[in-house]
Write an enzyme that holds these catalytic residues in place. Structure first.
Site, PDB file in Angstrom:
ATOM      1  N   SER A 147      13.472  10.598   4.385  1.00  0.00           N
ATOM      2  CA  SER A 147      14.159  11.701   3.720  1.00  0.00           C
ATOM      3  C   SER A 147      13.187  12.457   2.808  1.00  0.00           C
ATOM      4  CB  SER A 147      15.381  11.172   2.956  1.00  0.00           C
ATOM      5  OG  SER A 147      16.237  12.205   2.551  1.00  0.00           O
ATOM      6  N   ASP A 186      21.852  13.485  12.314  1.00  0.00           N
ATOM      7  CA  ASP A 186      21.664  13.430  10.855  1.00  0.00           C
ATOM      8  C   ASP A 186      22.741  14.248  10.151  1.00  0.00           C
ATOM      9  OD1 ASP A 186      20.716  13.540   8.197  1.00  0.00           O
ATOM     10  OD2 ASP A 186      18.631  13.451   8.863  1.00  0.00           O
ATOM     11  N   HIS A 199      21.694   9.873   9.089  1.00  0.00           N
ATOM     12  CA  HIS A 199      20.532   9.912   8.199  1.00  0.00           C
ATOM     13  C   HIS A 199      19.906   8.528   8.029  1.00  0.00           C
ATOM     14  CE1 HIS A 199      17.926  11.933   5.442  1.00  0.00           C
ATOM     15  NE2 HIS A 199      18.243  11.138   4.438  1.00  0.00           N
TER      16      HIS A 199
END
Length: 812
Positions: free
Chosen positions: A673, A746, A780
């Protein structure tokens, strides 16, 4: 109980390339990492625990290892930030429990709950307030059912065959024998079909007025999405008793909150309704806030909040109208809520930011104004009694946090300031109030018998690392007496007082080599009585070495990180190839940025999603080296993001080389991330690393124009910052091999899969050595066993190819 509105794409495994050696599209199929790494994926997970209200029993919730990809590949709808399984009418890709075991704290054999269906997937496990029952849901292939277990006999049974609707809410105890439950409407038909020919164009408009909005995933896109949202989120509420009796409440809607009052006489409802939005998720849809009684009759309407598309961007901005509407936990039925006094705009100057109100049943009087606050109220009220409640206010710009003692029984009386500190200053964190269950089964402030003291427990951050503590705090004098503190070589955390004497406590205790387990600690003698005996799930790491290291940046900022060395490593083995795995954080204070945030005595927790598996492949790992981005005073941290980032990375490598651990010419950097964003920037702006591993990142900040992470300025207010921080703009400078991985589905705001796709194309176009892999059905965070194994293969193969071999050229 409130369900988290988690906003998850179909199947497509795109394995891109080792440019410039291989063609644009390469081998397909899942790969396996080395045996040592693969074994970690299937390592048994330690159960999570839940303590009974009377503190007599510890419930062990068993978990399976990573689920197969077939679970993630089930049908999924993405509507207004929600991800739903249309087959079950519940959330998709939800983790679950596989078994329940009762463990008496007084001793005796563990008792397994029997009577569960084979292969049961259990969720939403909760105790009745009288400790006699557990309620939980069981997810089947095409439905979700409500079950209960008798804790005396350790047997489970289905309460009703009627399928639940858990798309937005979950069952909740109304009293010790009754639950309020959302069901699929009995008359619901088939889902609305998608029209072959649209009835017209999809139109959005803004007729004046600024309505900035950050980037969200899985939003409604057309009229058919709206119809699907109505179809799947609409529930009928009913009361279900432990004998299986179902009593309808005649309440139907898309319920974002179903919260019984402490005495069980009323239910607070948050009901979503039209007009919906294509710009924001369901949590910002129009919401009717009402109270109904046990018959389903509406007895009070607090508010009907309009669509909230225009909440300002600055951190601390909130929706106008009543928010954080809850029940006061220490009395039978009193509502509590907040309202913004500044229009909800944290970017606007204001002397007062929030007002706090209460309203007692039968809800016929005017709301009582409890207090007004200069800062934004943060978090829930910690209730005690009419003279004792604790509430926090905070302000992001200054990082100020204030903790107040208030007397809700005397509205408007002067509150007492207990603490004021910076949210960044972990060393001065006084801890959190210790709570205890009251007659309603609600957690409330634990007061001393004379009601003059409270108790605080916290992480105990210090220059030596975290040392959890338990304090007694005298309210009148604001003085503290330490009752206990964790001591080396163990790391021990207070969970709760075990009995009314306040002389014994339930704690969790671990060491570098001993897995966390639960104990009863005598706070007077120090004697420990074991409650659980969970084994070390990672025996391969028993001889791995862990050190909390400290060093400094050239500008004097103190840095730290946790250094791990492979099992059996000796200094005579020489310098190792090394992986730095990090995540930057913004600060307004250099002193706070330099504070230690780990402990050298914690158990070595190994996640297949983290960097530690690569110890078994022969790499040293520096985990979570601090990468502070500091902007003191009026200076914003991101104004100097790149030079601070590079300076922190170089300082870490210099320290590892000084210690003789690391070969400077064989260092990789990686992150997930915002850590992936960091990785790409370090490869673009430095020559410190042989390769990079970037997972699920955002690389082009023009795609998040209304702010990102802690950046509150828009791209139009700080175009030079957005440009400098976007590694996409500096693709031509990336000279070291970069592996990109991304969940194909995601759902994280800002990290759309297109971020990696476009960055890969730019890298390839500039001749970079790069590879892009999309993991099918992953969000994610990655969950499917096949995908995690393949991810480990990708990372191990990349490191072994580009980092482990001796370098031909020396790095400076």
């Amino acid at each position: 109980m409130r369900r988290s509105f988690l906003p998850t794409l179909p199947t497509l495994l795109l394995a891109a390339t080792f440019a410039p050696v291989l063609p644009a599209q390469t081998e397909s199929g899942f790969k396996l990492p080395s045996n040592a790494l693969a074994a970690l994926v299937d390592a048994p997970l330690t159960p999570t625990v839940s303590l009974s209200p009377d503190k007599s029993t510890l419930l062990l919730l068993e978990r399976s290892a990573l689920p197969p990809l077939t679970e993630l590949a089930q049908p999924e709808l993405r509507l207004a930030g929600l991800r739903l399984n249309p087959a079950t009418n519940g959330p998709s890709r939800e983790p679950y429990t596989t078994g329940l075991v009762l463990n008496s704290l007084a001793g005796g054999a563990e008792r397994r709950i029997t009577g569960l269906p084979a292969g049961a997937r259990l969720n939403h496990v909760s105790w009745s307030r009288d400790n006699r029952h557990l309620a939980f849901t069981v997810t089947l292939e095409t439905s979700i059912e409500l079950w209960a277990a008798d804790t005396a006999t350790a047997t489970a049974r289905r309460l009703t065959a009627r399928p639940l609707n858990l798309t937005t809410e979950t069952p909740a105890w109304l009293d010790a024998a009754t639950l309020i439950v959302p069901f699929i409407p009995a008359d619901r038909g088939a889902p609305p079909p998608e029209p072959r020919v649209p009835a017209g164009p999809v139109i959005q408009e803004n007729l004046g007025g600024k309505r900035p909005s950050r980037t969200y995933q899985d939003l409604l896109a057309n009229a058919h999405d709206e119809a699907l949202f109505d179809h799947y989120t609409t529930s009928e509420l009913a009361l279900v008793t432990l004998d299986g009796t179902v009593t309808p409440l005649n309440q139907r809607g898309s319920f974002a909150l179903v919260a019984p009052s402490p005495d069980g006489r009323y239910v607070l409802l948050h009901t979503l309704h039209r007009p919906y939005s294509y710009l924001v998720p369901a949590g910002r849809f129009p919401t009717a806030i009402t109270v109904v009684d046990r018959s389903g009759k509406t007895v009070h309407t607090l508010a009907d909040l309009p669509l909230a598309e225009s909440i300002p961007i600055p951190t601390g901005s909130v929706r106008t109208g009543p928010r954080s509407v809850t029940w006061r936990a220490d009395v039978p039925a009193t509502l509590s809520w907040l309202e913004a006094l500044d229009g909800g705009d944290a970017g606007k100057p204001a002397e007062l930011r929030d007002a706090w109100f209460t309203l007692a049943a039968p809800f016929t009087q005017k709301p009582v104004t409890q207090h007004r606050f200069a800062l934004r109220v943060a978090g829930p009220v910690t209730w005690g009694d009419d003279q004792h409640a604790i509430i926090n206010e905070s302000w992001w710009k200054t990082r100020t946090v204030r903790t107040w003692l208030v007397a809700p029984g005397t509205p408007g009386s002067a509150p007492t300031l207990l603490f004021e500190r910076s949210s960044e200053d972990r060393y001065k964190n006084p801890g959190s109030p210790v709570l205890a269950r009251n007659q309603f089964g609600r957690l409330t402030l634990l007061l001393s018998p004379d009601r003059t003291k409270i108790y605080l427990d916290g992480e105990g951050a210090s220059p030596e690392g975290n040392q959890p503590f338990l304090d007694e705090f005298t309210l009148a004098t604001k003085t503290t007496r330490r009752l206990w503190r964790s001591a080396a070589p163990a790391f021990e955390s207070f969970i709760t007082f075990y009995d009314a004497t306040l002389k014994r406590a339930l704690t969790s205790r671990e060491s570098v080599t001993d897995a966390p387990n639960y104990f009863i600690r005598d706070l007077t003698t120090g004697h420990l009585t074991p409650v659980t005996s969970f084994p070390n799930p990672y025996p391969a790491f028993a001889s791995a070495r862990k050190d909390l290291i400290q060093y400094k940046r050239p500008d004097g900022v103190a840095l730290s990180g946790t250094l791990y060395l492979p099992p059996g490593y000796k200094s005579t083995d020489g310098p190792l190839p090394t992986l730095l795995w990090a995540y930057p954080q913004e600060f307004k204070s250099a002193d706070a940025a330099g504070q230690i945030k780990d402990s050298p005595y914690r158990f070595i927790r190994v996640s297949p999603l983290g960097p530690l598996p690569f110890l078994l492949a022969g790499y040293a790992v520096l985990d979570d080296p601090t990468m502070p981005i500091i902007g003191e005073g009026k200076t914003e941290p991101n104004d100097t993001y790149v030079p601070q980032l590079v300076a922190s990375a170089k300082a870490a490598i210099d320290e590892l080389v000084r210690r003789g651990i690391t070969d400077r010419n064989r260092v990789a950097v990686g992150g997930h991330s915002y850590g992936a964003f960091m990785t790409a920037n370090l490869l673009a702006h430095s020559d410190l690393f042989r390769a990079g591993l970037a997972r699920s990142g955002a690389y082009n900040r023009t795609l998040t124009p209304f702010g990102f992470q802690s950046e509150e300025r828009t791209i139009w207010q700080a175009p030079e910052v957005y440009a400098a921080m976007s590694p996409f703009n500096h693709t031509d400078k990336v000279k070291d091999p970069l592996l990109l991985l991304h969940g194909e589905a995601d759902n994280n705001p800002g990290t759309f899969p297109i971020q990696s796709e476009r960055f890969y194309n730019a890298l390839k176009g500039h001749g970079a050595t790069t590879r892009l892999t999309f993991l099918p059905h992953e969000s994610h965070g990655y969950r499917a066993r096949e995908n995690v194994l393949h991810m480990l293969w990708e990372m191990e193969h990349w490191l072994d190819t580009y980092v482990k071999p001796p370098a031909k050229d020396k790095k400076l």
